[in-house]
Write a protein that holds these residues in place. Structure first.
Motif, PDB file in Angstrom:
ATOM      1  N   UNK A   1       0.899  -1.200   0.133  1.00 48.40           N
ATOM      2  CA  UNK A   1      -0.047   0.109  -0.020  1.00 48.40           C
ATOM      3  C   UNK A   1       0.843   1.154  -0.117  1.00 48.40           C
ATOM      4  N   UNK A   2       0.526   2.337  -0.646  1.00 50.22           N
ATOM      5  CA  UNK A   2       1.243   3.592  -0.693  1.00 50.22           C
ATOM      6  C   UNK A   2       0.510   4.500  -1.104  1.00 50.22           C
ATOM      7  N   UNK A   3       0.924   5.882  -0.839  1.00 50.32           N
ATOM      8  CA  UNK A   3       0.127   7.114  -1.328  1.00 50.32           C
ATOM      9  C   UNK A   3       0.751   7.632  -2.519  1.00 50.32           C
ATOM     10  N   UNK A   4      -0.126   8.333  -3.439  1.00 49.70           N
ATOM     11  CA  UNK A   4       0.346   9.119  -4.483  1.00 49.70           C
ATOM     12  C   UNK A   4      -0.206  10.198  -4.752  1.00 49.70           C
ATOM     13  N   UNK A   5       0.582  11.307  -5.244  1.00 50.70           N
ATOM     14  CA  UNK A   5       0.211  12.599  -5.173  1.00 50.70           C
ATOM     15  C   UNK A   5      -0.493  12.932  -6.686  1.00 50.70           C
ATOM     16  N   UNK A   6      -1.848  13.370  -6.546  1.00 48.15           N
ATOM     17  CA  UNK A   6      -2.509  13.863  -7.547  1.00 48.15           C
ATOM     18  C   UNK A   6      -2.044  15.118  -8.095  1.00 48.15           C
ATOM     19  N   UNK A   7      -2.674  15.484  -9.318  1.00 47.72           N
ATOM     20  CA  UNK A   7      -2.212  16.551 -10.303  1.00 47.72           C
ATOM     21  C   UNK A   7      -2.634  17.803  -9.490  1.00 47.72           C
ATOM     22  N   UNK A   8      -3.806  17.760  -8.540  1.00 51.72           N
ATOM     23  CA  UNK A   8      -4.204  18.760  -7.970  1.00 51.72           C
ATOM     24  C   UNK A   8      -3.537  19.079  -6.876  1.00 51.72           C
ATOM     25  N   UNK A   9      -2.582  17.997  -6.450  1.00 54.31           N
ATOM     26  CA  UNK A   9      -2.005  18.384  -5.041  1.00 54.31           C
ATOM     27  C   UNK A   9      -2.351  17.719  -3.860  1.00 54.31           C
ATOM     28  N   UNK A  10      -3.516  16.956  -4.199  1.00 51.00           N
ATOM     29  CA  UNK A  10      -4.004  16.001  -3.141  1.00 51.00           C
ATOM     30  C   UNK A  10      -3.532  14.716  -3.097  1.00 51.00           C
ATOM     31  N   UNK A  11      -3.438  13.834  -2.229  1.00 51.99           N
ATOM     32  CA  UNK A  11      -3.009  12.453  -1.883  1.00 51.99           C
ATOM     33  C   UNK A  11      -4.174  11.391  -1.976  1.00 51.99           C
ATOM     34  N   UNK A  12      -3.618  10.181  -2.607  1.00 50.86           N
ATOM     35  CA  UNK A  12      -4.662   9.128  -2.659  1.00 50.86           C
ATOM     36  C   UNK A  12      -4.073   8.035  -2.122  1.00 50.86           C
ATOM     37  N   UNK A  13      -4.784   6.837  -1.418  1.00 51.72           N
ATOM     38  CA  UNK A  13      -4.173   5.935  -1.080  1.00 51.72           C
ATOM     39  C   UNK A  13      -4.498   4.897  -1.945  1.00 51.72           C
ATOM     40  N   UNK A  14      -3.366   3.903  -2.341  1.00 48.31           N
ATOM     41  CA  UNK A  14      -3.583   2.928  -3.186  1.00 48.31           C
ATOM     42  C   UNK A  14      -3.347   1.246  -2.288  1.00 48.31           C
ATOM     43  N   UNK A  15      -4.419   0.551  -2.228  1.00 50.03           N
ATOM     44  CA  UNK A  15      -4.130  -0.415  -1.629  1.00 50.03           C
ATOM     45  C   UNK A  15      -3.217  -1.413  -2.108  1.00 50.03           C
ATOM     46  N   UNK A  16      -2.656  -2.422  -1.585  1.00 47.74           N
ATOM     47  CA  UNK A  16      -1.768  -3.344  -2.222  1.00 47.74           C
ATOM     48  C   UNK A  16      -2.810  -4.395  -2.894  1.00 47.74           C
ATOM     49  N   UNK A  17      -1.985  -4.915  -4.154  1.00 49.80           N
ATOM     50  CA  UNK A  17      -2.583  -6.005  -4.890  1.00 49.80           C
ATOM     51  C   UNK A  17      -2.176  -7.122  -4.152  1.00 49.80           C
ATOM     52  N   UNK A  18      -2.951  -8.116  -3.666  1.00 51.36           N
ATOM     53  CA  UNK A  18      -2.681  -9.333  -3.128  1.00 51.36           C
ATOM     54  C   UNK A  18      -1.339 -10.238  -3.993  1.00 51.36           C
ATOM     55  N   UNK A  19      -0.605 -10.937  -3.125  1.00 54.42           N
ATOM     56  CA  UNK A  19       0.465 -11.657  -4.030  1.00 54.42           C
ATOM     57  C   UNK A  19      -0.043 -12.604  -5.086  1.00 54.42           C
ATOM     58  N   UNK A  20      -1.067 -13.485  -4.767  1.00 58.40           N
ATOM     59  CA  UNK A  20      -1.314 -14.484  -5.745  1.00 58.40           C
ATOM     60  C   UNK A  20      -2.097 -13.832  -6.946  1.00 58.40           C
ATOM     61  N   UNK A  21      -3.160 -12.919  -6.816  1.00 56.19           N
ATOM     62  CA  UNK A  21      -3.664 -12.566  -8.228  1.00 56.19           C
ATOM     63  C   UNK A  21      -2.621 -11.683  -9.084  1.00 56.19           C
ATOM     64  N   UNK A  22      -1.600 -10.916  -8.106  1.00 58.71           N
ATOM     65  CA  UNK A  22      -0.750 -10.086  -8.880  1.00 58.71           C
ATOM     66  C   UNK A  22       0.266 -10.875  -9.674  1.00 58.71           C
ATOM     67  N   UNK A  23       0.649 -12.096  -9.060  1.00 61.68           N
ATOM     68  CA  UNK A  23       1.446 -13.018  -9.724  1.00 61.68           C
ATOM     69  C   UNK A  23       0.685 -13.764 -10.962  1.00 61.68           C
ATOM     70  N   UNK A  24      -0.536 -13.959 -10.680  1.00 63.91           N
ATOM     71  CA  UNK A  24      -1.209 -14.681 -12.027  1.00 63.91           C
ATOM     72  C   UNK A  24      -1.376 -13.640 -13.152  1.00 63.91           C
ATOM     73  N   UNK A  25      -1.724 -12.461 -12.941  1.00 64.21           N
ATOM     74  CA  UNK A  25      -1.867 -11.385 -13.887  1.00 64.21           C
ATOM     75  C   UNK A  25      -0.510 -11.025 -14.549  1.00 64.21           C
ATOM     76  N   UNK A  26       0.468 -11.118 -13.897  1.00 68.48           N
ATOM     77  CA  UNK A  26       1.799 -10.627 -14.375  1.00 68.48           C
ATOM     78  C   UNK A  26       2.180 -11.669 -15.301  1.00 68.48           C
ATOM     79  N   UNK A  27       2.133 -13.016 -14.791  1.00 62.70           N
ATOM     80  CA  UNK A  27       2.625 -14.075 -15.668  1.00 62.70           C
ATOM     81  C   UNK A  27       1.874 -14.413 -16.907  1.00 62.70           C
ATOM     82  N   UNK A  28       0.568 -14.027 -16.877  1.00 58.71           N
ATOM     83  CA  UNK A  28      -0.358 -14.265 -17.956  1.00 58.71           C
ATOM     84  C   UNK A  28      -0.178 -13.037 -18.964  1.00 58.71           C
ATOM     85  N   UNK A  29       0.216 -12.131 -18.507  1.00 57.43           N
ATOM     86  CA  UNK A  29       0.655 -10.918 -19.271  1.00 57.43           C
ATOM     87  C   UNK A  29       1.719 -11.105 -20.043  1.00 57.43           C
ATOM     88  N   UNK A  30       2.922 -11.570 -19.384  1.00 57.78           N
ATOM     89  CA  UNK A  30       4.272 -11.981 -20.003  1.00 57.78           C
ATOM     90  C   UNK A  30       4.058 -12.880 -21.117  1.00 57.78           C
TER      91      UNK A  30
END
Length: 316
Positions: free
Chosen positions: A173-202
């Protein structure tokens, strides 16, 4: 003493290097029997599909933002693998290629500092030249020769470094700064679905490249049980198992300097190759292995000193 998440991440990354080294053996056996990009496509599609079946419930819960981030990680990884395959095809000296590809891990803290402005501890900067020297001793015993394949290896290594960082950031999880100067929290992608999507894309990237550049009609009718076994072993053990474990390890710590541990991979490859294919290690290569282990110790110097001080205190 209970292990922290950072310590668990370090231990898991050591296991990842072992699985990666074993996968080199499976891959070498497979590419002797089929075109390399086709092998890469089958390997990653099978691995991704295997993880996706297990991850169906968690895949269904992903937001569109999480899906986009996972796809981007896979796309970057796929581009890096495509450059690596081109380096393997055009390159004439595998030792130099292995050296340049392994530099991708060493480049991670540098790219993290330059691209994402993340500070790195002094121990990481001290470990980098030691690791480079070790990799050079391990892979460049016969000297370095500049050729077109090396350019592809360098591009692949640079993009591999970016992939490691994007994978770590997607899994945390991390925060990113938007163009208007505000921040937005991004939740983590669980390891299993992240790995599956990454490998399928490759796998899809490799499949498209293979369909355009390699002779499928000469290979598919000649698939044997032996070849199928090497492909499955590489896909399940060396790809699905390895990259799920790597992503999970990276989700435990958002510090990029831990990835320096993965310079162990060529050490294990050299050791396994000596036993698997009867290859031998020269004194120079043994020195290289020693330097790489020294780099890992320097990289975790502060942690080692804390453990040593606690041990001395308990013994006093």
């Amino acid at each position: 003493m209970a292990l922290t998440n950072t310590h668990k991440s370090d231990l898991l990354l050591v296991c990842v290097t072992l699985l990666a080294a074993i996968s080199w053996m499976f891959s070498k056996e497979a590419v002797l029997l089929m075109p390399p990009v086709m092998f890469m496509a089958f390997r990653f599609l099978i691995a991704g599909a295997t993880l996706a079946i297990v991850a169906i419930p968690s895949l269904q819960r992903l937001s569109s933002e999480q899906l986009r981030r996972s796809f981007m990680v896979g796309l970057v990884f796929g581009i890096a693998m495509s450059f690596w395959i081109k380096g393997l095809y055009y390159g004439e000296h595998l030792g130099e290629g292995a050296f340049l590809t392994s530099l991708g891990v060493v480049l991670v803290p540098i790219v993290d500092r330059l691209v994402f402005r993340q500070p790195q501890p002094w121990s990481t900067w001290a470990a980098i030249p030691i690791a480079v020297g070790g990799l050079a001793c391990l892979s460049l015993e016969n000297g370095f020769r500049t050729e077109i394949g090396q350019i592809y290896y360098v591009l692949a290594a640079s993009i591999f470094a970016l992939f490691f960082l994007m994978n770590t950031r997607a899994a945390n999880s991390r925060c990113v700064t938007l163009p208007d100067g505000s921040t937005k929290a991004l939740g983590p992608v669980p390891a299993l679905p992240l790995s599956a999507i990454t490998l399928l894309t490759v796998g899809l990237v490799a499949l498209a490249e293979s369909a355009l550049t390699e002779p499928w009609h000469d290979t598919l009718p000649n698939l044997s049980w032996t070849l199928s076994g090497w492909v499955l072993a590489s896909a399940i053990i060396g790809t699905a198992g390895r990259f799920f474990l790597q992503t999970y390890a990276q989700s435990l710590s958002n510090h990029s300097h831990g990835v320096v541990i993965m310079v162990l991979e060529p050490v294990w490859v050299a050791i396994f190759a000596a036993n698997w294919f009867g290859e031998t290690m020269s004194p120079t290569q043994m020195i290289g292995c020693g330097l790489i282990f020294a780099a890992l110790l320097v990289n975790r110097w502060n942690t080692l000193m804390r453990v040593a001080r606690k041990w001395i205190t308990k013994r006093a």
